[in-house]
Structure formats: structure tokens, C-alpha cells
Scaffold this motif. Structure first.
Motif, PDB file in Angstrom:
ATOM      1  N   ALA A 194     -25.424  -9.129  42.944  1.00  0.00           N
ATOM      2  CA  ALA A 194     -25.226 -10.314  43.696  1.00  0.00           C
ATOM      3  C   ALA A 194     -24.658  -9.879  45.073  1.00  0.00           C
ATOM      4  O   ALA A 194     -24.625 -10.289  46.216  1.00  0.00           O
ATOM      5  CB  ALA A 194     -24.334 -11.254  43.196  1.00  0.00           C
ATOM      6  N   SER A 195     -23.518  -8.754  44.994  1.00  0.00           N
ATOM      7  CA  SER A 195     -22.981  -8.314  46.116  1.00  0.00           C
ATOM      8  C   SER A 195     -22.886  -6.652  45.957  1.00  0.00           C
ATOM      9  O   SER A 195     -22.710  -6.090  45.054  1.00  0.00           O
ATOM     10  CB  SER A 195     -21.439  -8.770  46.109  1.00  0.00           C
ATOM     11  OG  SER A 195     -20.823  -8.607  44.910  1.00  0.00           O
ATOM     12  N   SER A 221     -34.791 -19.774  56.306  1.00  0.00           N
ATOM     13  CA  SER A 221     -35.212 -18.410  55.717  1.00  0.00           C
ATOM     14  C   SER A 221     -34.170 -17.860  54.868  1.00  0.00           C
ATOM     15  O   SER A 221     -34.596 -17.087  54.014  1.00  0.00           O
ATOM     16  CB  SER A 221     -35.855 -17.604  56.469  1.00  0.00           C
ATOM     17  OG  SER A 221     -34.818 -17.029  57.472  1.00  0.00           O
ATOM     18  N   GLY A 222     -32.847 -18.035  55.091  1.00  0.00           N
ATOM     19  CA  GLY A 222     -32.053 -17.391  54.385  1.00  0.00           C
ATOM     20  C   GLY A 222     -31.619 -15.947  55.019  1.00  0.00           C
ATOM     21  O   GLY A 222     -30.596 -15.531  54.536  1.00  0.00           O
ATOM     22  N   GLU A 223     -32.254 -15.414  55.804  1.00  0.00           N
ATOM     23  CA  GLU A 223     -32.002 -14.203  56.589  1.00  0.00           C
ATOM     24  C   GLU A 223     -30.579 -14.169  57.282  1.00  0.00           C
ATOM     25  O   GLU A 223     -30.505 -15.122  57.913  1.00  0.00           O
ATOM     26  CB  GLU A 223     -33.129 -13.763  57.352  1.00  0.00           C
ATOM     27  CG  GLU A 223     -33.309 -14.723  58.655  1.00  0.00           C
ATOM     28  CD  GLU A 223     -34.797 -14.382  59.501  1.00  0.00           C
ATOM     29  OE1 GLU A 223     -34.971 -13.326  59.766  1.00  0.00           O
ATOM     30  OE2 GLU A 223     -35.320 -15.134  59.576  1.00  0.00           O
ATOM     31  N   VAL A 224     -30.081 -13.068  57.293  1.00  0.00           N
ATOM     32  CA  VAL A 224     -28.785 -12.950  58.084  1.00  0.00           C
ATOM     33  C   VAL A 224     -29.257 -12.673  59.526  1.00  0.00           C
ATOM     34  O   VAL A 224     -29.862 -11.599  59.789  1.00  0.00           O
ATOM     35  CB  VAL A 224     -27.981 -11.691  57.679  1.00  0.00           C
ATOM     36  CG1 VAL A 224     -26.633 -11.568  58.600  1.00  0.00           C
ATOM     37  CG2 VAL A 224     -27.463 -12.072  56.220  1.00  0.00           C
ATOM     38  N   CYS A 486     -33.677 -19.211  46.945  1.00  0.00           N
ATOM     39  CA  CYS A 486     -33.304 -17.896  46.414  1.00  0.00           C
ATOM     40  C   CYS A 486     -32.040 -17.312  47.433  1.00  0.00           C
ATOM     41  O   CYS A 486     -32.447 -17.119  48.786  1.00  0.00           O
ATOM     42  CB  CYS A 486     -34.219 -16.789  46.621  1.00  0.00           C
ATOM     43  SG  CYS A 486     -34.061 -15.007  46.038  1.00  0.00           S
ATOM     44  N   LEU A 487     -31.013 -16.830  47.030  1.00  0.00           N
ATOM     45  CA  LEU A 487     -29.911 -16.525  47.946  1.00  0.00           C
ATOM     46  C   LEU A 487     -29.805 -14.971  47.949  1.00  0.00           C
ATOM     47  O   LEU A 487     -29.604 -14.217  47.213  1.00  0.00           O
ATOM     48  CB  LEU A 487     -28.457 -16.967  47.473  1.00  0.00           C
ATOM     49  CG  LEU A 487     -28.389 -18.482  47.260  1.00  0.00           C
ATOM     50  CD1 LEU A 487     -26.963 -18.936  46.746  1.00  0.00           C
ATOM     51  CD2 LEU A 487     -28.468 -19.302  48.589  1.00  0.00           C
ATOM     52  N   GLY A 488     -29.602 -14.319  49.039  1.00  0.00           N
ATOM     53  CA  GLY A 488     -29.555 -13.097  49.453  1.00  0.00           C
ATOM     54  C   GLY A 488     -30.967 -12.212  49.554  1.00  0.00           C
ATOM     55  O   GLY A 488     -30.747 -11.005  49.385  1.00  0.00           O
ATOM     56  N   ALA A 489     -31.818 -12.678  49.333  1.00  0.00           N
ATOM     57  CA  ALA A 489     -33.081 -12.262  49.322  1.00  0.00           C
ATOM     58  C   ALA A 489     -34.218 -13.103  49.466  1.00  0.00           C
ATOM     59  O   ALA A 489     -34.150 -14.331  49.066  1.00  0.00           O
ATOM     60  CB  ALA A 489     -33.410 -11.247  47.979  1.00  0.00           C
TER      61      ALA A 489
END
Length: 735
Positions: A194-195, A221-224, A486-489
Motif C-alpha cells: 500500500a505504501s 483517473s486516480g493519477e498523481v 482502485c487507489l494507488g494504481a
């Protein structure tokens, strides 16, 4: 399985090392690689307590053709490139590089979930390759200075960064850092990554003063989109997570403030009875503590605890004082807070609507920045020391498209509130961050589609997040009662007949069955066309920019320059003019092909920022070109589309005109019919609308040129034109 047996099993799982003859002697190189792998396997079993279940793939060892002067080796899964200074000599520098690169190969095999964690990979490789003593040589380097150097080079790809990493690794008294052992056990357990590994975690102590951090995410999109500072470092969070306590509550009491109690000092004009809305906007600690005292408050964030845990919350809070950050005993990173707010916005729009009043009636009211924050959901948090001085100030903000988290050490949130609208404005310099929706995967039975999340995946069930697994799961079950996030990906999606590894979909899925589709009377329609025109049970949301890039890549990945810009402008325009009434655009050739999200190119970024097109309808396009083709189809296939008794066919103006022999009683006659040519083209899977058709016994021979239906924008012609996108589009659709 005992440790000795586990070691034996793992040692037997040595990959086949393939050499190319360009690093010699080959036999010695393979023996060196096998010995290095055996040592890695032993270290892994000792730290992780078990062995991976799958067998490793082969690994090719070859000479590096383009290694930078600073590197003696590099690799990617299944390949290692090495520098050999003297042919026939495996010197110590080459052996170290081999062991270092094989450590990466080992992690790619044994711990694929960590593949994006550069610090973990490099720390493991340096720790096990035998190169640590060499990097530790030189003048004394303080731990804080080493951490600072390492933070400035997160890829750990410079000698200075490697030396800093060696200094941090040397903090371990046992020789192998406990943090790496913990992470290797996480690998063996198959747990989510996760991190990423942090410098503080690796050193086992806090070695750096906190620095300002800002992170901006796309809600869609969840992208940074951009970040500054160490956004992965976990820090005490103050009140910034109170909305998750509110969201977890089954009911919210109305409570009287207690005079003289510091935790109820929530600003002037506090009403005699405080409800949860006022308590949230005023950030009244006393309300939450008294709610807990009543016995009805959620514990440890309730249903949102697993979400925050998956995003790097250092531990679950023990009581409400921990939960709302009155004690600095629990930490989370700015990145983790941003991801959590993204999910909260998806699951609980009512909470976001409440927080949108904060700039008018809450902790960010009556400020110069308040007007710019109107309508933006915000929540502040302050972490104080024993003397009540601010240690960390936090602001989380959510608007229609973006999530922003700003953390500033030593400053109250009201003092840097103006940085939030600036962060939003900076992100919006890139156009196309608004939402695009598309019906996806409609040609497939819904039960055939599977998805998995390499980050932290959640299925929302009536606003409640339910954690998914890293395994492939039916997309229909993930979206049965709400959105799948989906968080982070990105989501990875697969289906029979598609790529085995699946496709990336950076965005949010929901389930929404389309209405029944009935083709117009007399129009021949194939089963595939019926599915395409019906639409899909799945709707996917991402950014307009990501959607545009995905379609352009699916339609013609080789397109460049002004021609690519022209097509991208058409694609973005069509997303707003769906061919499905009251439904989003589809992902088939009935609309425009979309096979998931891809890396955005400069042409798409430019296209979505240009002025909207002047046409107000769907704009057709096709591959076009003049390449000749000739294909044969059986008469039976053609007559299934056009009817029995076919006599002749000719093509003009985008239509197929044909004669059929028909009977009416004793009378036989020829009947003239006409249909859009694209119905014939798609039904027979022809490259384009034919120019001629001739009968050849029981078959028909079709001949034509180019690809696609031949209407609207001709992509091949656009490539050859050399013109600007405006001229290309006017040539295709008229002035």
C-alpha cells in the motif's frame, strides 16, 4: 514446512541462466549467477519465513550496449546487462553488478507487488550484493544528511545517493535491516504494497525534519497530477481525518457544549445544541469526545479503518483522542490522505457537500482565500506540541475533478489556505482533467470480465467501502452495489481472448444496464452489431485527457503531429456527443475504439486544451488511405444481410444499392433496395466500403481501397496532408 525443507525447495527453484556469448567465460558467468541466486534464496527464506510458490522464469545475461558511465549493470524482468571491461575476465566490479542486478530479478519474481518501490529494491540489492562496504568508505556522513541526500534522489541512481543509502543501511546492528525483513515477510504473505518503503522506516528512527508537502490527485483517473516534498512520509494528522469518523457513524447525536472545556472551544457563537454538521465545520474536538462517551461513536474510524490502514495509517487508533489526532501517536502520509479523500468523495458525496461549506462557515471562513475556496470541500487539521504550538498544519480539499492535500510544518492551516486554490490552478493548467464516461466491454458477457487492483481496491456497497483482494475478481461482483475504485494504481482488466496480463483502466467502474435495443425495421444487423448498439453493462469514468489518449492509441498508435492532434480533437468532441441516447459513448467501432488508458502524449495534451469544435454532432472518422484490397465472401453470408435472391450490387455516396429477385404470387420481379454501406462492411468484416462487387459462382468478390467506412476524417489522408489540425478538420467536415 520446516525451515530446512523450505530452504531446499527454494534453492531448487533456480532460474535457467541464458548467456549470449558476449560476456565471457560463459560457464563461469552462469556458475556465478547460480551461486548468487542461492545466496539470495537463503537470505529470503531466513527473513520471510517461507518460499515463493511459483517457479522463476529464465534470465538472460548479456553485455550492456548502452550503459551509462556510472553503471556497471542494469536490468528488467528476465534480462540483465553487464559491463565487461576485459573480455574473458569476470572482475570484482562485474561480479558485484551481477549480484546487484540479480537481487532485483529475485524481487521481481518473489515480490511482484513491490516492483514500483525503488527504495525497497535498491536497499535490498545493496544490502545483499556485498557492495555495502565499498559505499561506506569515505568521509563521515551524518544520518540526517544521508537521509536528505536520499530524499533528493528517490531513484537512488547516483553515487551520492548510493552512498547515502549505505549510510542509512548501516544503522542496522544485525547487518540486515529489520525494515527489509518486515517487508520481505509482507512479500511472502502476498500482502498489498500500500505504501512504499520510507527512509525513516528503513533507518528505524525518525531522521529528518518534516518538509512542506503537497499532492494533487485526479478524482477520476486516480493519477498523481503533481506533488512536491515527501508526500509518502507518515506524519501525525490532527483533525484532517474527522470526516471519516463522521462517515462511519450510523447516527450523529446533537450535543450541548460544555462550558470551560478546552476541547469545546470551537469559535464564537456556538449554538446551545451542536449537531455533527456544525461540529465538523467548526472542528469541535469536544463533540467527538462526548460522542464517544455516549457509547455510539464508531471505533478506530469504523468501516473506514481498513481503508486508512491499506493507505499507510501506522496503526489503528485506540480511542477517539487518537482517532481525531489530539495525540500525535498515529500517522499517515499526505499521499494516503489524498487517496482516502478520493474514495470518500466517491462513496459519500453527502460528506463532501457538507465540507463544501467550510470556506463560508467553518475553519477557513473570513479569509482572503475564502472566496476562491467557495464550493470546494475542505477540511483542516492542526497537530500541536505540548506548548500548543503548531507542529503540522493540514488542509485536504476536493472539487469536482481534483483532490489536494497540503501539509506545512509549524504553520496553522489558516495561514496557508491560499496555497490550496493555487495548487488547484496549477493542476488545471493541463486541460482535460474533467470527467469522461464510456460504456466499456459491451461485446463481452459481463461474467467474463475480471479485474484486479495492484494498489488498494475497494468495492463500494451503498456508500460503504469493502476491501477487495489482489486476486482477479469478476468485475460484475465488484460493481454490483456501487462503484469499484482502485487507489494507488489503475485497475487491471482481463477477459477471454484479450491479453493474458490484462489492460490498464485508470479510473472508476460502475454497473449500469443499458435499455433494450431494437434495430430499425428492415435494417440487417449482426449479433455483434446488436451488442455494440445496445451498449454495455459497465460504465468507466476517467479524465477526458486519458480517454482521448486511449482512443487515439487504439485507433492508430503510429499517428503523430498535427494529424494526431486532429484525431484527438475529434475523439474529445465525440465523447460529448454520444451515439447512445442518454448514455455515454461506447468503446466499440460503432462509436470509437477504447482499449483502456495509456500514457498520454503531447499531442493529446495539446488537443484537449484547444477551442471546442464548431460542429454540434457526432463526427465520423476512419483509417482511410488508398491501399487496395480484394476479399471474397460466400453468397449465403451476403444474403443473410441483404436478403435472398440477390442480383446485383453497386456502391456510391456511402450506400450499397442492390437488386433482389422477389415474388408476389405468380409474379416474379426485381426489387431495388438501398442501405448504408457501413452495415454491409461491418457485417462482412470488410476493410472498407467496397467500390465494386462481382459474382463468382457461389461467392461474391469485393474490391476496394483503404480501411474503414470512408466517411469524415480520413486518418491516412491527414497523415499525408502536412496541414495544421484546423485545416485537416475543415477538409474532413466542411467549413
Amino acid at each position: 514446512m520446516g525451515l530446512a525443507v523450505t530452504v531446499a525447495v527454494l534453492l531448487a527453484a533456480t532460474p535457467t541462466f541464458v548467456t549470449r556469448g558476449d560476456v565471457t567465460p560463459e560457464a563461469d558467468l552462469r556458475r556465478e549467477a547460480q551461486a548468487a541466486w542461492t545466496a539470495l534464496a537463503s537470505r529470503y527464506v531466513e527473513a520471510a519465513g517461507g518460499a515463493p510458490s511459483k517457479a522463476p522464469a529464465s534470465i538472460t545475461l548479456q553485455k550492456g550496449a548502452a550503459l551509462s558511465p556510472q553503471r556497471n549493470g542494469q536490468g528488467r524482468p528476465g534480462w540483465v546487462e553487464l559491463r565487461q571491461n576485459t573480455p574473458g575476465v569476470l572482475d570484482e566490479r562485474l561480479r558485484l553488478a551481477l549480484r546487484h542486478e540479480l537481487a532485483h530479478q529475485f524481487l521481481w519474481w518473489a515480490c511482484p507487488q513491490s516492483s514500483e518501490d525503488r527504495l525497497f529494491h535498491e536497499a535490498f540489492a545493496v544490502a545483499v550484493s556485498g557492495e555495502l562496504p565499498a559505499w561506506k568508505e569515505g568521509p563521515y556522513l551524518s544520518l540526517s544528511r544521508a537521509a536528505s541526500d536520499l530524499a533528493r534522489s528517490p531513484d537512488v541512481d547516483t553515487p551520492r545517493a548510493r552512498r547515502a543509502l549505505a549510510r542509512v543501511l548501516s544503522e542496522s546492528a544485525s547487518g540486515f535491516p529489520a525494515a527489509l525483513s518486515r517487508r520481505l515477510r509482507q512479500c511472502q504473505d502476498g500482502a498489498r504494497w500500500a505504501s512504499p518503503l520510507s527512509i525513516d522506516e528503513l533507518a528505524g528512527v525518525g531522521v529528518r525534519a518534516a518538509t512542506p508537502a503537497t499532492v494533487v490527485l485526479s478524482r477520476h483517473s486516480g493519477e498523481v497530477l503533481w506533488s512536491e516534498g515527501d508526500v509518502q512520509r507518515a506524519l501525525p494528522y490532527g483533525s484532517v481525518l474527522k470526516p471519516f469518523v463522521y462517515a462511519a457513524g450510523a447516527r450523529h447525536p446533537v450535543l450541548p457544549p460544555r462550558a470551560g472545556v478546552q476541547e469545546w472551544a470551537c469559535g464564537a457563537g456556538l449554538p446551545a445544541q451542536v449537531d455533527a454538521r456544525v461540529a465538523m465545520l467548526r472542528s469541535c474536538n469536544g463533540y467527538f469526545l462526548d460522542w464517544e462517551a455516549q457509547g455510539s461513536a464508531p471505533k478506530a474510524f469504523g468501516v473506514w479503518g481498513p481503508v486508512l490502514g491499506a493507505l499507510g495509517l501506522t496503526r489503528m487508533p485506540e480511542d477517539m483522542a487518537d482517532t481525531i489526532g489530539l495525540r500525535s501517536t498515529v500517522s499517515v502520509s499526505p499521499w494516503g490522505v489524498a487517496q482516502a479523500y478520493r474514495l470518500l468523495a466517491e462513496a459519500r458525496p453527502d460528506v463532501i457537500a457538507l465540507l463544501a461549506d467550510n470556506a463560508a462557515r467553518g475553519t477557513l471562513s473570513d479569509l482572503p482565500a475564502s472566496k476562491a475556496l467557495a464550493g470546494v470541500a475542505t477540511k483542516t487539521g492542526t497537530v500541536r506540541d505540548a506548548a500548543s504550538r503548531p507542529q503540522f498544519g493540514w488542509i485536504a480539499a476536493v472539487d469536482a475533478d481534483l483532490v489536494v492535500v497540503v501539509m506545512r510544518p509549524g504553520v496553522m492551516p489558516r495561514q496557508f489556505a491560499d496555497e490550496v486554490p493555487r495548487a488547484l490552478a496549477r493542476a488545471r493548467k493541463q486541460a482535460g482533467l474533467d470527467a469522461a464516461r464510456v460504456q466499456v466491454l459491451g461485446l463481452l458477457p459481463p461474467g467474463d470480465v475480471e479485474a484486479r487492483c495492484a494498489g488498494a481496491g475497494f468495492a463500494l456497497e451503498d456508500g460503504v467501502p469493502r476491501a477487495g483482494t489482489e486476486a482477479w475478481s469478476p468485475l460484475a461482483s465488484l460493481t454490483r452495489r456501487g462503484a469499484a475504485v482502485c487507489l494507488g494504481a489503475p485497475w487491471r482488466v482481463r477477459f477471454p481472448g484479450g491479453p493474458e496480463e490484462g489492460r490498464d483502466y485508470a479510473g472508476v467502474f460502475i454497473s449500469s444496464a443499458p435499455p433494450p435495443y431494437r434495430p430499425p425495421p428492415g435494417v440487417p444487423t449482426t449479433p455483434s452489431a446488436l451488442k455494440a448498439r445496445r451498449g454495455s453493462d459497465f460504465i468507466f469514468r476517467t479524465t477526458r485527457l486519458q480517454y482521448t489518449a486511449g482512443v487515439v492509441s487504439a485507433e492508430d498508435v503510429t499517428l503523430t503531429g498535427e494529424a494526431r492532434i486532429a484525431l484527438a480533437r475529434v475523439v474529445a468532441h465525440n465523447e460529448q456527443h454520444s451515439r447512445h441516447p442518454h448514455r455515454p459513448v461506447c468503446d466499440t467501432t460503432h462509436c470509437q475504439a477504447f482499449r483502456g488508458t495509456v500514457r498520454v502524449r503531447a499531442e493529446e495534451s495539446k488537443a484537449v486544451g484547444m477551442a471546442p469544435l464548431k460542429w454540434r454532432q457526432w463526427l465520423t472518422f476512419s483509417q482511410g488511405g488508398e491501399e487496395p484490397w480484394r476479399q471474397e465472401r460466400s453468397r449465403a453470408e451476403v444474403e443473410r444481410l441483404l436478403g435472398q435472391g440477390l442480383v446485383s450490387l453497386r456502391f456510391e455516396a456511402g450506400r450499397v444499392n442492390f437488386l433482389r429477385t422477389e415474388s408476389d404470387g405468380d409474379a416474379t420481379f426485381e426489387s431495388a433496395r438501398s442501405l448504408p454501406c457501413d452495415l454491409l462492411r461491418s457485417g462482412l468484416k470488410l476493410p472498407s466500403c467496397p467500390r465494386t462487387a462481382s459474382f463468382n459462382g457461389a461467392s461474391l468478390v469485393f474490391e476496394g481501397r483503404g480501411r474503414g467506412h470512408g466517411e469524415g476524417l480520413d486518418v491516412e489522408a491527414a497523415k499525408a496532408s502536412g496541414g495544421r489540425s484546423d485545416a485537416i478538420l475543415e477538409g474532413a467536415y466542411g467549413p
